[in-house]
Scaffold this active site. Structure first.
Site, short mmCIF file in Angstrom:
data_model
loop_
_atom_site.label_atom_id
_atom_site.label_comp_id
_atom_site.label_asym_id
_atom_site.label_seq_id
_atom_site.Cartn_x
_atom_site.Cartn_y
_atom_site.Cartn_z
CG ASN A 10 3.45 -19.29 -54.16
OD1 ASN A 10 3.72 -18.55 -55.30
ND2 ASN A 10 3.59 -20.26 -53.27
CD1 TRP A 11 -1.36 -13.86 -55.65
CD2 TRP A 11 -0.70 -12.75 -57.61
NE1 TRP A 11 -1.57 -12.19 -55.95
CE2 TRP A 11 -1.32 -12.15 -56.81
CE3 TRP A 11 -0.75 -12.52 -58.44
CZ2 TRP A 11 -1.47 -10.56 -56.71
CZ3 TRP A 11 -0.75 -11.04 -59.35
CH2 TRP A 11 -1.68 -10.55 -58.16
CE LYS A 12 0.54 -22.00 -53.86
NZ LYS A 12 0.15 -23.00 -51.87
CG HIS A 107 6.42 -23.22 -53.16
ND1 HIS A 107 5.41 -24.74 -53.47
CD2 HIS A 107 5.33 -22.73 -52.23
CE1 HIS A 107 4.55 -24.66 -52.33
NE2 HIS A 107 3.82 -23.17 -52.19
CD GLU A 109 2.05 -25.91 -54.03
OE1 GLU A 109 1.78 -25.24 -54.81
OE2 GLU A 109 0.72 -25.30 -53.27
CD GLU A 179 5.28 -22.24 -47.32
OE1 GLU A 179 4.01 -20.99 -47.62
OE2 GLU A 179 5.78 -22.38 -48.84
N GLY A 185 -2.49 -25.25 -48.20
CA GLY A 185 -3.96 -25.33 -48.79
C GLY A 185 -4.85 -26.06 -48.13
CB SER A 226 -4.29 -23.04 -43.78
OG SER A 226 -4.11 -24.03 -45.06
N GLY A 247 -0.76 -17.88 -50.00
CA GLY A 247 -1.65 -19.00 -51.00
C GLY A 247 -2.69 -18.39 -51.03
N GLY A 248 -3.51 -19.28 -50.81
CA GLY A 248 -5.13 -18.90 -51.19
C GLY A 248 -5.98 -18.35 -50.71
P1 PGA Z 1 -1.80 -21.38 -48.18
O1 PGA Z 1 -0.44 -22.04 -49.71
O2 PGA Z 1 -1.69 -20.10 -47.22
O3 PGA Z 1 -3.06 -22.02 -49.13
O4 PGA Z 1 -1.94 -22.51 -47.71
C1 PGA Z 1 0.62 -21.31 -48.82
C2 PGA Z 1 2.00 -21.56 -49.62
O5 PGA Z 1 2.58 -22.37 -50.08
O6 PGA Z 1 2.77 -20.93 -50.53
#
Ligand code: PGA
Length: 264
Positions: A10-12, A107, A109, A179, A185, A226, A247-248
């Site tokens: 997930n590159w956001k 998601h 966010e 999640e 993050g 994470s 994500g990250g």
């Molecule tokens: P993260 O994000 O790996 O940076 O914690 C995961 C996500 O939001 O899908």
């Protein structure tokens, strides 16, 4: 657990056009040159890798991935109608036509920043399935909900709302991504035991909703929050965990390929 494993990047809103192009090319190149890890083997190795760029970069990444099997494209959201007077929204049908096989929905966010509700997520899941996309449904409790002791209730509510009245036919698949919001993050994942506990609750609810065979074949449960090359295996080795949402750690080719490698 014989299900195919799933790794979702997930590159956001982190990468622009050029950066998305470069990263997907780098990932492909690294995967191809790793010993014992040829793209054509991904099928046999039972691993699906899914890259989720921003809308404006989907077609370019789609073009790069096109001829390569084993790496799929996903979008980060879609709308719940397939066309009409909905300024700024994106049709799930267009995503499908662009080469997307998956779409991330709900998601945390988006739930937080755009006030997406369980009902909106529900409508999006319906629309995605209708467009023959595989929804990746994100659920998870906030730290405050966890502290109040209502975490299990929140998860079950999100899950039930998303899927009520949705029948799955033989060909339709869904992915549930657990999640914990406060972990995303943060650089500190929850323990595999905690993930296993939540995934068992999710699995139970899915068995309440759908015939057992359907749950086994068509529903995957994954963990996100994470995830890194160092901890990915401890999650994927769990009985109930079919993969990870990253994500990250998906933003650098070397780290992301290490994550894929760790699973194979
Ligand atoms: P993260 O994000 O790996 O940076 O914690 C995961 C996500 O939001 O899908």
């Amino acid at each position: 657990n014989m299900k195919r494993k799933i790794i979702i990047a997930n590159w956001k809103m982190n990468l622009g056009f050029k950066e998305s192009k470069t990263l997907s090319e780098k990932i492909l190149k690294k995967l191809k040159t790793r010993p014992n890890f040829f793209l054509r083997n991904l099928k046999i190795k039972k691993l699906d890798i899914i890259l989720c760029p921003s809308f404006t970069n989907l077609s370019e990444v789609s073009r790069i991935l096109k001829s390569k099997s084993g790496i799929f494209l996903g979008a980060q959201d879609c709308f719940w109608e397939d066309h009409g007077e909905f300024t700024g929204e994106i049709s799930p049908v267009w995503l499908k036509n662009l080469g997307c096989r998956y779409v991330i929905l709900g998601h945390s966010e988006r739930r937080k920043n755009l006030k997406e509700t369980n009902n909106m997520v529900h409508q999006k899941v319906k629309a995605a399935l209708k467009a023959e996309l595989i929804p990746i449904i994100c659920i998870g409790e906030t730290l405050e909900e966890r502290r109040r002791g209502i975490k299990d209730y929140v998860i079950l509510d999100q899950l039930s709302s998303a899927l009520t009245g949705i029948d799955l036919d033989l060909k339709q698949k869904i992915i549930i991504a657990y999640e914990p919001v406060w972990v995303i993050g943060s650089g500190r994942a929850i323990t595999p035991n905690e993930a296993e506990y939540m995934n068992k609750i999710i699995l139970q609810r899915m068995i309440d909703f759908y015939p057992l065979e359907r749950v086994k074949k068509n529903i995957s449960i994954i963990y996100g929050g994470s995830v890194s090359a160092d901890n990915v295996k401890s999650f994927v080795d769990l009985e109930t965990t079919d993969g990870v949402l990253v994500g990250g750690s998906s933003l650098k080719a070397a780290e992301f390929v290490k994550i894929c490698q760790a699973i194979i």
